[in-house]
Design a protein around this motif. Structure first.
Motif, PDB file in Angstrom:
ATOM      1  N   GLY A 204      -3.557  -3.058   2.516  1.00  0.00           N
ATOM      2  CA  GLY A 204      -2.858  -3.703   1.350  1.00  0.00           C
ATOM      3  C   GLY A 204      -3.693  -4.760   0.918  1.00  0.00           C
ATOM      4  O   GLY A 204      -3.039  -5.636   0.360  1.00  0.00           O
TER       5      GLY A 204
ATOM      6  N   PHE B  49      -6.151   0.380  -9.898  1.00  0.00           N
ATOM      7  CA  PHE B  49      -5.105   0.713  -8.902  1.00  0.00           C
ATOM      8  C   PHE B  49      -4.854   2.043  -9.382  1.00  0.00           C
ATOM      9  O   PHE B  49      -4.273   2.336 -10.361  1.00  0.00           O
ATOM     10  CB  PHE B  49      -4.017  -0.330  -8.965  1.00  0.00           C
ATOM     11  CG  PHE B  49      -4.070  -1.615  -8.454  1.00  0.00           C
ATOM     12  CD1 PHE B  49      -4.052  -1.752  -6.755  1.00  0.00           C
ATOM     13  CD2 PHE B  49      -4.502  -2.805  -9.115  1.00  0.00           C
ATOM     14  CE1 PHE B  49      -4.138  -2.706  -6.292  1.00  0.00           C
ATOM     15  CE2 PHE B  49      -4.457  -4.055  -8.436  1.00  0.00           C
ATOM     16  CZ  PHE B  49      -4.507  -4.091  -7.046  1.00  0.00           C
ATOM     17  N   LYS B  50      -4.183   2.736  -8.449  1.00  0.00           N
ATOM     18  CA  LYS B  50      -3.590   4.289  -8.550  1.00  0.00           C
ATOM     19  C   LYS B  50      -2.032   4.002  -8.065  1.00  0.00           C
ATOM     20  O   LYS B  50      -2.105   3.297  -6.938  1.00  0.00           O
ATOM     21  CB  LYS B  50      -4.135   5.134  -7.845  1.00  0.00           C
ATOM     22  CG  LYS B  50      -3.394   6.641  -8.197  1.00  0.00           C
ATOM     23  CD  LYS B  50      -4.082   7.835  -7.537  1.00  0.00           C
ATOM     24  CE  LYS B  50      -3.383   8.950  -8.042  1.00  0.00           C
ATOM     25  NZ  LYS B  50      -4.119  10.195  -7.351  1.00  0.00           N
TER      26      LYS B  50
ATOM     27  N   ILE C 120       1.001   5.084  -6.400  1.00  0.00           N
ATOM     28  CA  ILE C 120       1.268   6.236  -5.330  1.00  0.00           C
ATOM     29  C   ILE C 120       2.416   6.470  -5.044  1.00  0.00           C
ATOM     30  O   ILE C 120       3.146   7.437  -4.381  1.00  0.00           O
ATOM     31  CB  ILE C 120       0.080   6.142  -4.172  1.00  0.00           C
ATOM     32  CG1 ILE C 120       0.453   4.949  -3.351  1.00  0.00           C
ATOM     33  CG2 ILE C 120      -1.292   6.148  -4.914  1.00  0.00           C
ATOM     34  CD1 ILE C 120      -0.224   4.578  -2.249  1.00  0.00           C
TER      35      ILE C 120
ATOM     36  N   LYS D 186      -8.397   1.930  -6.229  1.00  0.00           N
ATOM     37  CA  LYS D 186      -9.481   3.138  -6.469  1.00  0.00           C
ATOM     38  C   LYS D 186     -10.929   2.678  -6.811  1.00  0.00           C
ATOM     39  O   LYS D 186     -11.862   3.260  -6.167  1.00  0.00           O
ATOM     40  CB  LYS D 186      -9.111   3.975  -7.695  1.00  0.00           C
ATOM     41  CG  LYS D 186      -7.912   4.851  -7.538  1.00  0.00           C
ATOM     42  CD  LYS D 186      -7.657   5.511  -6.254  1.00  0.00           C
ATOM     43  CE  LYS D 186      -8.574   6.815  -6.437  1.00  0.00           C
ATOM     44  NZ  LYS D 186      -8.289   7.621  -5.158  1.00  0.00           N
TER      45      LYS D 186
ATOM     46  N   ASN E 206       0.913  -1.193  -0.030  1.00  0.00           N
ATOM     47  CA  ASN E 206      -0.081  -0.059   0.021  1.00  0.00           C
ATOM     48  C   ASN E 206       1.061   1.124  -0.119  1.00  0.00           C
ATOM     49  O   ASN E 206       0.356   2.425   0.169  1.00  0.00           O
ATOM     50  CB  ASN E 206      -0.967  -0.038   1.157  1.00  0.00           C
ATOM     51  CG  ASN E 206      -0.376   0.064   2.518  1.00  0.00           C
ATOM     52  OD1 ASN E 206       0.881  -0.012   2.659  1.00  0.00           O
ATOM     53  ND2 ASN E 206      -1.026   0.215   3.569  1.00  0.00           N
ATOM     54  N   LYS E 207       2.079   1.299  -0.054  1.00  0.00           N
ATOM     55  CA  LYS E 207       3.019   2.549  -0.256  1.00  0.00           C
ATOM     56  C   LYS E 207       3.237   2.655  -1.678  1.00  0.00           C
ATOM     57  O   LYS E 207       3.760   3.938  -2.131  1.00  0.00           O
ATOM     58  CB  LYS E 207       4.334   2.156   0.477  1.00  0.00           C
ATOM     59  CG  LYS E 207       4.314   2.134   1.748  1.00  0.00           C
ATOM     60  CD  LYS E 207       5.517   1.671   2.891  1.00  0.00           C
ATOM     61  CE  LYS E 207       5.526   1.738   4.345  1.00  0.00           C
ATOM     62  NZ  LYS E 207       4.981   0.330   4.340  1.00  0.00           N
TER      63      LYS E 207
ATOM     64  N   GLN F  86      -9.502  -2.519   1.644  1.00  0.00           N
ATOM     65  CA  GLN F  86      -8.621  -2.197   2.837  1.00  0.00           C
ATOM     66  C   GLN F  86      -7.347  -1.567   2.474  1.00  0.00           C
ATOM     67  O   GLN F  86      -6.310  -2.407   2.457  1.00  0.00           O
ATOM     68  CB  GLN F  86      -8.733  -3.250   3.689  1.00  0.00           C
ATOM     69  CG  GLN F  86     -10.039  -3.511   4.358  1.00  0.00           C
ATOM     70  CD  GLN F  86     -10.097  -4.765   5.108  1.00  0.00           C
ATOM     71  OE1 GLN F  86      -8.847  -5.149   5.860  1.00  0.00           O
ATOM     72  NE2 GLN F  86     -10.838  -5.778   5.312  1.00  0.00           N
ATOM     73  N   ASN F  87      -7.177  -0.498   1.746  1.00  0.00           N
ATOM     74  CA  ASN F  87      -6.018   0.231   1.330  1.00  0.00           C
ATOM     75  C   ASN F  87      -5.115   0.223   2.555  1.00  0.00           C
ATOM     76  O   ASN F  87      -3.841   0.181   2.501  1.00  0.00           O
ATOM     77  CB  ASN F  87      -6.205   1.478   0.670  1.00  0.00           C
ATOM     78  CG  ASN F  87      -6.839   1.278  -0.817  1.00  0.00           C
ATOM     79  OD1 ASN F  87      -6.296   0.461  -1.452  1.00  0.00           O
ATOM     80  ND2 ASN F  87      -7.659   2.331  -1.325  1.00  0.00           N
ATOM     81  N   ASP F  88      -5.550   0.502   3.536  1.00  0.00           N
ATOM     82  CA  ASP F  88      -4.701   0.763   4.861  1.00  0.00           C
ATOM     83  C   ASP F  88      -3.965  -0.531   5.013  1.00  0.00           C
ATOM     84  O   ASP F  88      -2.689  -0.558   5.658  1.00  0.00           O
ATOM     85  CB  ASP F  88      -5.266   1.103   6.093  1.00  0.00           C
ATOM     86  CG  ASP F  88      -6.629   0.473   6.637  1.00  0.00           C
ATOM     87  OD1 ASP F  88      -7.184  -0.395   5.541  1.00  0.00           O
ATOM     88  OD2 ASP F  88      -6.884   0.119   7.695  1.00  0.00           O
TER      89      ASP F  88
ATOM     90  N   GLU G  17      -2.681   1.979  -4.583  1.00  0.00           N
ATOM     91  CA  GLU G  17      -3.827   1.881  -3.913  1.00  0.00           C
ATOM     92  C   GLU G  17      -5.161   1.413  -4.772  1.00  0.00           C
ATOM     93  O   GLU G  17      -4.999   1.812  -5.934  1.00  0.00           O
ATOM     94  CB  GLU G  17      -4.300   3.166  -3.049  1.00  0.00           C
ATOM     95  CG  GLU G  17      -4.663   4.494  -4.083  1.00  0.00           C
ATOM     96  CD  GLU G  17      -5.017   5.548  -3.257  1.00  0.00           C
ATOM     97  OE1 GLU G  17      -4.612   5.605  -1.913  1.00  0.00           O
ATOM     98  OE2 GLU G  17      -5.299   6.772  -3.932  1.00  0.00           O
TER      99      GLU G  17
END
Length: 146
Positions: free
Chosen positions: A89, A113-114, A116, A70, A64-65, A85-87, A68
């Motif tokens: 991953g 996905f984006k 980031i 969308k 998730n770093k 649950q992006n937080d 993410e």
């Protein structure tokens, strides 16, 4: 009774060998993709040998770093139910339709996905469960992407 079961099993195995029928298990696969920071990329979850598949559940984990989720779009199985649950991953996706797919290749769903962060992430299929139109589980192989 045991003799009957053994006899039946031997006959089934013999029939499979004599007839030359090989039943392939479906493969759930995510290919490899590249994106620049800020870009959106659509990543289909592909099911190969999807003839008898009518639905399933797939969990995809990611760094998730780096990316993410969308959104999760429908594939060939109708509107997915997704728990993003992006937080953590992780994205958990479930789909179902009334009838089996009836063809070789189908998209279970499409994850948007984006990018980031700079780096690489595995798009790991940590769980893949498929079922037929009667709800019976189908053996499956999973191939993760990046």
């Amino acid at each position: 009774m045991r003799i009957f079961y053994i006899f039946l099993l031997v006959n089934i195995l013999t029939l499979s060998i004599v007839s030359g029928v090989v039943i392939a298990s479906p493969v759930v696969e995510i290919k490899n993709y590249r994106a620049k920071v800020g870009e959106l990329i659509e990543v289909p979850i592909v099911v190969n040998d999807a003839y008898n598949v009518a639905g399933g559940n797939v969990i995809v984990s990611f760094d998730n770093k780096i990316v993410e989720v969308k959104s999760v779009k429908s594939g060939d199985f109708g509107e997915p139910v997704a728990n993003v649950q992006n937080d953590k991953g992780v994205v958990n996706i479930a789909v179902a339709k009334a009838n089996s797919m009836g063809r070789d290749k189908a998209n279970l769903a499409v994850i948007v996905f984006k990018a980031i962060g700079i780096g690489k992430t595995t798009l790991d299929i940590s769980k893949a469960v498929l079922n037929d139109e009667n709800g019976n589980l189908i053996a499956v192989k999973a191939i993760s992407g990046s």
